[in-house]
Design a protein around this motif. Structure first.
Motif, PDB file in Angstrom:
ATOM      1  N   LEU A   1      -5.319   3.310  28.887  1.00  0.00           N
ATOM      2  CA  LEU A   1      -4.148   2.731  27.820  1.00  0.00           C
ATOM      3  C   LEU A   1      -3.472   3.686  26.968  1.00  0.00           C
ATOM      4  N   CYS A   2      -2.638   3.154  26.321  1.00  0.00           N
ATOM      5  CA  CYS A   2      -1.836   3.956  25.208  1.00  0.00           C
ATOM      6  C   CYS A   2      -1.417   5.520  25.896  1.00  0.00           C
ATOM      7  N   GLN A   3      -1.086   5.468  27.196  1.00  0.00           N
ATOM      8  CA  GLN A   3      -0.401   6.529  27.554  1.00  0.00           C
ATOM      9  C   GLN A   3       0.750   7.319  27.118  1.00  0.00           C
ATOM     10  N   SER A   4       1.669   6.617  26.342  1.00  0.00           N
ATOM     11  CA  SER A   4       2.735   7.162  25.875  1.00  0.00           C
ATOM     12  C   SER A   4       3.177   6.032  24.465  1.00  0.00           C
ATOM     13  N   ARG A   5       3.763   6.707  23.864  1.00  0.00           N
ATOM     14  CA  ARG A   5       4.390   6.148  22.497  1.00  0.00           C
ATOM     15  C   ARG A   5       5.164   4.903  22.862  1.00  0.00           C
ATOM     16  N   ASP A   6       5.940   4.837  23.838  1.00  0.00           N
ATOM     17  CA  ASP A   6       6.852   3.748  24.267  1.00  0.00           C
ATOM     18  C   ASP A   6       5.985   2.675  24.442  1.00  0.00           C
ATOM     19  N   ASP A   7       4.718   2.971  24.891  1.00  0.00           N
ATOM     20  CA  ASP A   7       3.935   1.536  25.363  1.00  0.00           C
ATOM     21  C   ASP A   7       2.865   1.432  24.331  1.00  0.00           C
ATOM     22  N   THR A   8       3.060   1.793  23.312  1.00  0.00           N
ATOM     23  CA  THR A   8       1.858   1.495  22.150  1.00  0.00           C
ATOM     24  C   THR A   8       2.288   1.084  21.090  1.00  0.00           C
ATOM     25  N   PHE A   9       2.101  -0.412  20.630  1.00  0.00           N
ATOM     26  CA  PHE A   9       2.502  -1.064  19.444  1.00  0.00           C
ATOM     27  C   PHE A   9       1.323  -1.304  18.501  1.00  0.00           C
ATOM     28  N   ILE A  10       1.620  -1.898  17.498  1.00  0.00           N
ATOM     29  CA  ILE A  10       0.621  -2.215  16.514  1.00  0.00           C
ATOM     30  C   ILE A  10       1.192  -3.538  15.530  1.00  0.00           C
ATOM     31  N   THR A  11       0.486  -4.328  15.318  1.00  0.00           N
ATOM     32  CA  THR A  11       0.689  -5.582  14.468  1.00  0.00           C
ATOM     33  C   THR A  11      -0.667  -5.856  13.629  1.00  0.00           C
ATOM     34  N   GLY A  12      -0.409  -6.896  12.760  1.00  0.00           N
ATOM     35  CA  GLY A  12      -1.443  -7.264  12.086  1.00  0.00           C
ATOM     36  C   GLY A  12      -0.863  -8.378  10.883  1.00  0.00           C
ATOM     37  N   LEU A  13      -1.868  -8.943  10.256  1.00  0.00           N
ATOM     38  CA  LEU A  13      -1.575 -10.190   9.282  1.00  0.00           C
ATOM     39  C   LEU A  13      -2.290  -9.795   7.947  1.00  0.00           C
ATOM     40  N   SER A  14      -1.485 -10.000   7.099  1.00  0.00           N
ATOM     41  CA  SER A  14      -2.008  -9.879   5.408  1.00  0.00           C
ATOM     42  C   SER A  14      -2.526  -8.424   5.148  1.00  0.00           C
ATOM     43  N   MET A  15      -3.742  -7.912   5.198  1.00  0.00           N
ATOM     44  CA  MET A  15      -4.085  -6.786   4.915  1.00  0.00           C
ATOM     45  C   MET A  15      -3.973  -6.135   6.307  1.00  0.00           C
ATOM     46  N   GLY A  16      -4.061  -6.684   7.389  1.00  0.00           N
ATOM     47  CA  GLY A  16      -3.756  -6.163   8.569  1.00  0.00           C
ATOM     48  C   GLY A  16      -2.162  -5.800   8.709  1.00  0.00           C
TER      49      GLY A  16
ATOM     50  N   ILE B   1       0.654  -4.701  -1.733  1.00  0.00           N
ATOM     51  CA  ILE B   1       0.046  -5.051  -3.146  1.00  0.00           C
ATOM     52  C   ILE B   1       0.100  -3.829  -4.197  1.00  0.00           C
ATOM     53  N   LEU B   2       0.498  -2.803  -3.781  1.00  0.00           N
ATOM     54  CA  LEU B   2       0.435  -1.303  -4.386  1.00  0.00           C
ATOM     55  C   LEU B   2       0.906  -1.457  -6.001  1.00  0.00           C
ATOM     56  N   ARG B   3       2.110  -2.509  -5.939  1.00  0.00           N
ATOM     57  CA  ARG B   3       2.755  -2.396  -7.459  1.00  0.00           C
ATOM     58  C   ARG B   3       1.786  -3.228  -8.320  1.00  0.00           C
ATOM     59  N   GLN B   4       0.907  -3.994  -7.777  1.00  0.00           N
ATOM     60  CA  GLN B   4       0.085  -4.906  -8.803  1.00  0.00           C
ATOM     61  C   GLN B   4      -1.061  -4.139  -8.907  1.00  0.00           C
ATOM     62  N   VAL B   5      -1.490  -3.383  -8.274  1.00  0.00           N
ATOM     63  CA  VAL B   5      -2.647  -2.570  -8.699  1.00  0.00           C
ATOM     64  C   VAL B   5      -2.417  -1.163  -8.991  1.00  0.00           C
ATOM     65  N   ALA B   6      -1.403  -0.694  -9.154  1.00  0.00           N
ATOM     66  CA  ALA B   6      -1.061   0.722  -9.624  1.00  0.00           C
ATOM     67  C   ALA B   6      -1.432   0.511 -11.090  1.00  0.00           C
ATOM     68  N   GLY B   7      -1.941   1.563 -11.622  1.00  0.00           N
ATOM     69  CA  GLY B   7      -2.300   1.550 -13.356  1.00  0.00           C
ATOM     70  C   GLY B   7      -3.550   0.890 -13.588  1.00  0.00           C
ATOM     71  N   MET B   8      -4.196   0.368 -12.536  1.00  0.00           N
ATOM     72  CA  MET B   8      -5.284  -0.661 -12.837  1.00  0.00           C
ATOM     73  C   MET B   8      -6.438   0.460 -13.375  1.00  0.00           C
TER      74      MET B   8
ATOM     75  N   ASN C   1       0.893   4.621   0.242  1.00  0.00           N
ATOM     76  CA  ASN C   1       2.034   3.863  -0.034  1.00  0.00           C
ATOM     77  C   ASN C   1       3.006   3.696   1.352  1.00  0.00           C
ATOM     78  N   PRO C   2       3.321   2.911   1.998  1.00  0.00           N
ATOM     79  CA  PRO C   2       4.307   2.995   3.058  1.00  0.00           C
ATOM     80  C   PRO C   2       5.519   3.215   3.016  1.00  0.00           C
ATOM     81  N   GLU C   3       6.053   2.936   1.569  1.00  0.00           N
ATOM     82  CA  GLU C   3       7.473   3.601   1.072  1.00  0.00           C
ATOM     83  C   GLU C   3       7.461   5.035   1.210  1.00  0.00           C
TER      84      GLU C   3
END
Length: 268
Positions: free
Chosen positions: A115-130, A156-163, A193-195
């Motif tokens: 599997l995952c033999q090329s970038r074009d054929d490899t995807f990622i998804t998730g929910l909430s933390m995922g 949630i990084l802005r909510q936990v930043a500076g904690m 941070n994804p940004e």
């Protein structure tokens, strides 16, 4: 369909770990003597691979709605166990969950199952933390993943930043967030941070994965997702953003996993 539970020694975790894999390789109409239905165009191409990342307190195990999508669209589904790590690399050398999913597991599936033999054929998804994990892993390993679908992402990084030590919120305490995200005084500018990852890829003129975001209008994470959507608009990053009725629950996620898969397979 085949369900595999693989255990292997992970260098990223310095211990054995497990992953569930769904392979749509023996559907009912493939059986000897089965009455063939109309041809499915998705089986005229190579199988594509979709990593599915669970949420906080979840585990790496599939469910019927996702199996149905895999069978319908000729998708191999990969369900890693990320514990409560946000799929990030911790400071300890035995807690590299981002590397586990984004590098080690991709390479293991390449050599073990083809599997995952090329970038074009490899995807990622998730929910909430995922959903956060899908964004972070997909962006940090953009040479391996071509598409990201993030649902109700725990941005949630802005909510936990500076904690500070001794502080926390209704989900977890300072120590947990410090272990996941590192220095909370500098987390917003860090590559946790994804940004920051988006900005880095743009500055380096590298190709970003295609991004699909969805969040329910009754979800407590709605504003976080709107902020990330606004950030992508500001950076002129082409993406798809969807809001719809629903909360932080499987009813919304099952509906939008199906829409996200259709979007990913439709291509640019």
């Amino acid at each position: 369909m085949a369900h595999l539970e693989l255990e292997f020694l992970s260098a990223s975790l310095v211990r054995p770990t497990r992953v569930e894999v769904f392979l749509p390789n023996d559907l009912r109409n493939m059986a000897p003597g089965a009455v063939p239905g109309p041809p499915n165009p998705h089986y005229a191409r190579k199988t594509k691979t979709l990593f599915v990342l669970h949420g906080y307190t979840g585990w790496g195990r599939g469910w019927s709605a996702m199996y149905e999508l895999g069978a319908r669209y000729n998708l191999a589904l990969v369900f890693p166990t990320g514990e409560n790590s946000f799929y990030l690399d911790g400071e300890a050398n035995n807690a590299k969950f981002g590397t586990l999913v984004g590098v080690e597991l991709v390479e293991y599936l390449q050599k073990t199952l083809g599997l995952c033999q090329s970038r074009d054929d490899t995807f990622i998804t998730g929910l909430s933390m995922g959903g956060f994990g899908a964004l972070h892993v997909g962006l940090s390993q953009s040479e391996r993943f071509s598409q990201i679908a993030a649902l109700s992402s725990a941005l949630i990084l802005r909510q936990v930043a500076g904690m500070k030590e001794g502080e926390g919120n209704e989900v977890a305490n300072y120590s947990y967030y410090r272990n996941c995200f590192g220095d909370l005084d500098r987390v917003l500018e860090s590559e946790k941070n994804p940004e920051t990852l988006v900005t880095k890829l743009l500055n380096e003129k590298k190709q970003l994965p295609r991004i699909y975001l969805a969040c329910g209008t009754e979800d407590f994470l709605l504003e976080n997702n709107r902020e990330f959507h606004s950030f992508l608009l500001e950076k002129k990053v082409d993406h798809s953003y969807v809001e719809g009725p629903g909360g932080h629950d499987m009813s919304f996620w099952n509906q939008h996993f199906a829409k996200a898969v259709e979007w990913m397979l439709a291509g640019p």
